[in-house]
Design an enzyme around this catalytic site. Structure first.
Site, PDB file in Angstrom:
ATOM      1  N   GLY A 123       0.851  -1.183   0.000  1.00  0.00           N
ATOM      2  CA  GLY A 123       0.000   0.000   0.000  1.00  0.00           C
ATOM      3  C   GLY A 123       0.888   1.235   0.000  1.00  0.00           C
ATOM      4  O   GLY A 123       1.523   1.519  -0.987  1.00  0.00           O
ATOM      5  N   SER A 156       6.649  -4.365  -2.456  1.00  0.00           N
ATOM      6  CA  SER A 156       6.074  -3.092  -2.843  1.00  0.00           C
ATOM      7  C   SER A 156       6.275  -2.068  -1.710  1.00  0.00           C
ATOM      8  O   SER A 156       7.395  -1.918  -1.223  1.00  0.00           O
ATOM      9  CB  SER A 156       4.601  -3.334  -3.172  1.00  0.00           C
ATOM     10  OG  SER A 156       4.098  -2.346  -3.983  1.00  0.00           O
ATOM     11  N   TRP A 157       5.224  -1.420  -1.220  1.00  0.00           N
ATOM     12  CA  TRP A 157       5.389  -0.549  -0.059  1.00  0.00           C
ATOM     13  C   TRP A 157       5.980  -1.337   1.122  1.00  0.00           C
ATOM     14  O   TRP A 157       6.712  -0.781   1.939  1.00  0.00           O
ATOM     15  CB  TRP A 157       4.065   0.093   0.357  1.00  0.00           C
ATOM     16  CG  TRP A 157       4.082   0.525   1.786  1.00  0.00           C
ATOM     17  CD1 TRP A 157       3.520  -0.135   2.844  1.00  0.00           C
ATOM     18  CD2 TRP A 157       4.742   1.674   2.330  1.00  0.00           C
ATOM     19  NE1 TRP A 157       3.792   0.537   4.017  1.00  0.00           N
ATOM     20  CE2 TRP A 157       4.540   1.650   3.734  1.00  0.00           C
ATOM     21  CE3 TRP A 157       5.496   2.714   1.768  1.00  0.00           C
ATOM     22  CZ2 TRP A 157       5.047   2.626   4.583  1.00  0.00           C
ATOM     23  CZ3 TRP A 157       6.014   3.692   2.616  1.00  0.00           C
ATOM     24  CH2 TRP A 157       5.792   3.648   3.999  1.00  0.00           C
ATOM     25  N   ASP A 212       6.992  -5.642 -14.104  1.00  0.00           N
ATOM     26  CA  ASP A 212       6.264  -4.992 -13.017  1.00  0.00           C
ATOM     27  C   ASP A 212       5.892  -3.576 -13.478  1.00  0.00           C
ATOM     28  O   ASP A 212       6.775  -2.742 -13.718  1.00  0.00           O
ATOM     29  CB  ASP A 212       7.160  -4.959 -11.776  1.00  0.00           C
ATOM     30  CG  ASP A 212       6.455  -4.441 -10.534  1.00  0.00           C
ATOM     31  OD1 ASP A 212       5.534  -3.606 -10.673  1.00  0.00           O
ATOM     32  OD2 ASP A 212       6.832  -4.852  -9.429  1.00  0.00           O
ATOM     33  N   HIS A 216       3.755  -7.365 -11.034  1.00  0.00           N
ATOM     34  CA  HIS A 216       4.036  -6.853  -9.691  1.00  0.00           C
ATOM     35  C   HIS A 216       3.627  -7.805  -8.565  1.00  0.00           C
ATOM     36  O   HIS A 216       4.315  -7.913  -7.555  1.00  0.00           O
ATOM     37  CB  HIS A 216       3.281  -5.522  -9.539  1.00  0.00           C
ATOM     38  CG  HIS A 216       3.473  -4.858  -8.220  1.00  0.00           C
ATOM     39  ND1 HIS A 216       4.709  -4.395  -7.807  1.00  0.00           N
ATOM     40  CD2 HIS A 216       2.619  -4.578  -7.212  1.00  0.00           C
ATOM     41  CE1 HIS A 216       4.582  -3.847  -6.608  1.00  0.00           C
ATOM     42  NE2 HIS A 216       3.324  -3.953  -6.217  1.00  0.00           N
TER      43      HIS A 216
HETATM   44  N1  STX Z   1       1.640   0.836  -3.911  1.00  0.00           N
HETATM   45  C1  STX Z   1       2.068  -0.474  -4.240  1.00  0.00           C
HETATM   46  C2  STX Z   1       1.787  -1.442  -3.134  1.00  0.00           C
HETATM   47  O1  STX Z   1       2.486  -1.428  -2.152  1.00  0.00           O
HETATM   48  C3  STX Z   1       2.090   1.903  -4.755  1.00  0.00           C
HETATM   49  C4  STX Z   1       0.662  -2.336  -3.258  1.00  0.00           C
HETATM   50  N2  STX Z   1      -0.070  -2.551  -4.287  1.00  0.00           N
HETATM   51  N3  STX Z   1      -1.039  -3.436  -3.947  1.00  0.00           N
HETATM   52  C5  STX Z   1      -0.861  -3.769  -2.695  1.00  0.00           C
HETATM   53  O2  STX Z   1       0.185  -3.087  -2.256  1.00  0.00           O
HETATM   54  C6  STX Z   1      -1.713  -4.729  -1.891  1.00  0.00           C
HETATM   55  C7  STX Z   1      -1.554  -6.123  -2.446  1.00  0.00           C
HETATM   56  C8  STX Z   1      -1.299  -4.755  -0.439  1.00  0.00           C
HETATM   57  C9  STX Z   1      -3.157  -4.343  -1.959  1.00  0.00           C
END
Ligand code: STX
Length: 324
Positions: A49, A116-117, A274, A302
């Site tokens: 997120g 990701s985050w 990604d 991703h």
């Molecule tokens: N945000 C990318 C990220 O961390 C820019 C992310 N994208 N989807 C998610 O996290 C979840 C799978 C946790 C919903």
């Protein structure tokens, strides 16, 4: 890579928590759960997120016989309360929650796993508390720099998924299209609840639509669910307009920062295609951190649930399970 001559790693299934609880800090009630072997190697899962929350599926990245698996929902999202709360909600608040949770659970060092985050937060945590981290598993890395945000929320990914992008533009007046991050922010801090919800769903749906190499309608509909979308969109936007609360935009990737953690065994797992967090960042991170192992999944996007990515993530935790 997933050739029939080699073992292909899959998620471990049907893992149930042996304990569920809340950590209370700064007016937030932070949900956490423990699964697997209470005497196993400690590992903490940091979700994405920000604002994405954990899920039951992510337990499966760890062998439950070998790991003591700790999963928590970051401030304001998932099963944590108050839902969607942005007060006392910064990167450094989350870093303190992680360390507090580690101490509460009587853990000296743990493997930190984040995509990701979750990879951004893993680096922020490891650079603040290097002695708390035994290994790092980072996936689809994101350093929250302007070029990464612009790529995803202004001009870049839009060219690869133009049909999904139309949905992202929809809630925003045409005159505000030159700065979508700020335009969304205005709606999110405003008091038109209907408009806010519509925008949150559009924001969240955009991310869900482009996270996998192949179109996955189930994934898109789960991102569009209104309770999830509201926390996800509000929290992501809050962190991004505040530039991740970092002192400088390359804080997490700069050589001086990497020097603090280069002794920690680390694997970076990255999908070649990604679209949310393009591979350039993983490449730049690896250049500043030659000791880290960069594993490129050649036919993946991703999501942690892309077949090859899941394979590499589980392979990584299986390999690190051999460490003390
Ligand atoms: N945000 C990318 C990220 O961390 C820019 C992310 N994208 N989807 C998610 O996290 C979840 C799978 C946790 C919903």
């Amino acid at each position: 890579m997933l050739s029939r001559f080699k073992k292909s790693y899959k998620l471990f299934k049907n893992i149930k928590p042996y304990s569920k609880n809340f950590l209370e800090n700064d007016g937030h009630k932070i949900y956490y759960e423990e699964c697997g072997n209470p005497h196993g190697k400690p590992a903490v899962f940091l979700h994405g997120g920000p604002g994405g929350g954990g899920s039951t599926k992510v337990r499966g990245f760890f062998n439950p016989k070998l790991y003591r698996i700790i999963i928590f929902d970051q401030r304001g999202c998932g099963r944590s309360e108050p839902h969607g709360c942005l007060i006392n909600n910064t990167t450094w608040d989350l870093v303190e929650d992680i360390e507090l949770l580690k101490n509460k659970l009587n853990i000296k060092k743990w493997l930190v796993f984040g995509g990701s985050w979750g990879s951004t937060l893993s680096l922020a945590y490891a650079q603040t508390y290097p002695d708390s981290v035994s290994e790092l598993v980072l996936r689809g890395v994101f350093m929250l720099r302007k070029k990464e945000l612009d790529w995803f929320y202004q001009d870049g990914a839009s060219r690869i998924f133009p049909e999904a992008w139309e949905g992202f533009l929809e809630p925003i007046d045409e005159g505000d299209h030159h700065n979508l991050m700020d335009a969304y922010h205005k709606i999110f801090i405003g008091n038109n609840e209907k408009k806010k919800m519509k925008a949150a769903i559009a924001w969240s749906k955009w991310e869900g639509s482009v996270s996998t190499l192949n179109h996955k309608p189930d994934m898109i509909s789960s991102y569009s669910e209104s309770k999830f979308a509201l926390a996800f969109a509000l929290i992501e936007n809050h962190y991004f307009v505040n530039k991740g609360f970092l002192d400088s935009e390359d804080q997490l990737i700069a050589s001086e920062s990497i020097d603090k953690i280069r002794h920690i065994p680390a694997k970076i797992i990255q999908g070649r295609y990604d679209i949310v967090c393009p591979m350039e960042t993983a490449w730049e991170l690896k250049k500043n951190w030659p000791e880290a192992e960069l594993i490129v999944a050649p036919s993946s996007g991703h999501s942690a649930f892309e077949k090859e990515i899941t394979h590499e993530l589980v392979r990584a935790t299986q390999e690190f399970a051999k460490n003390d």
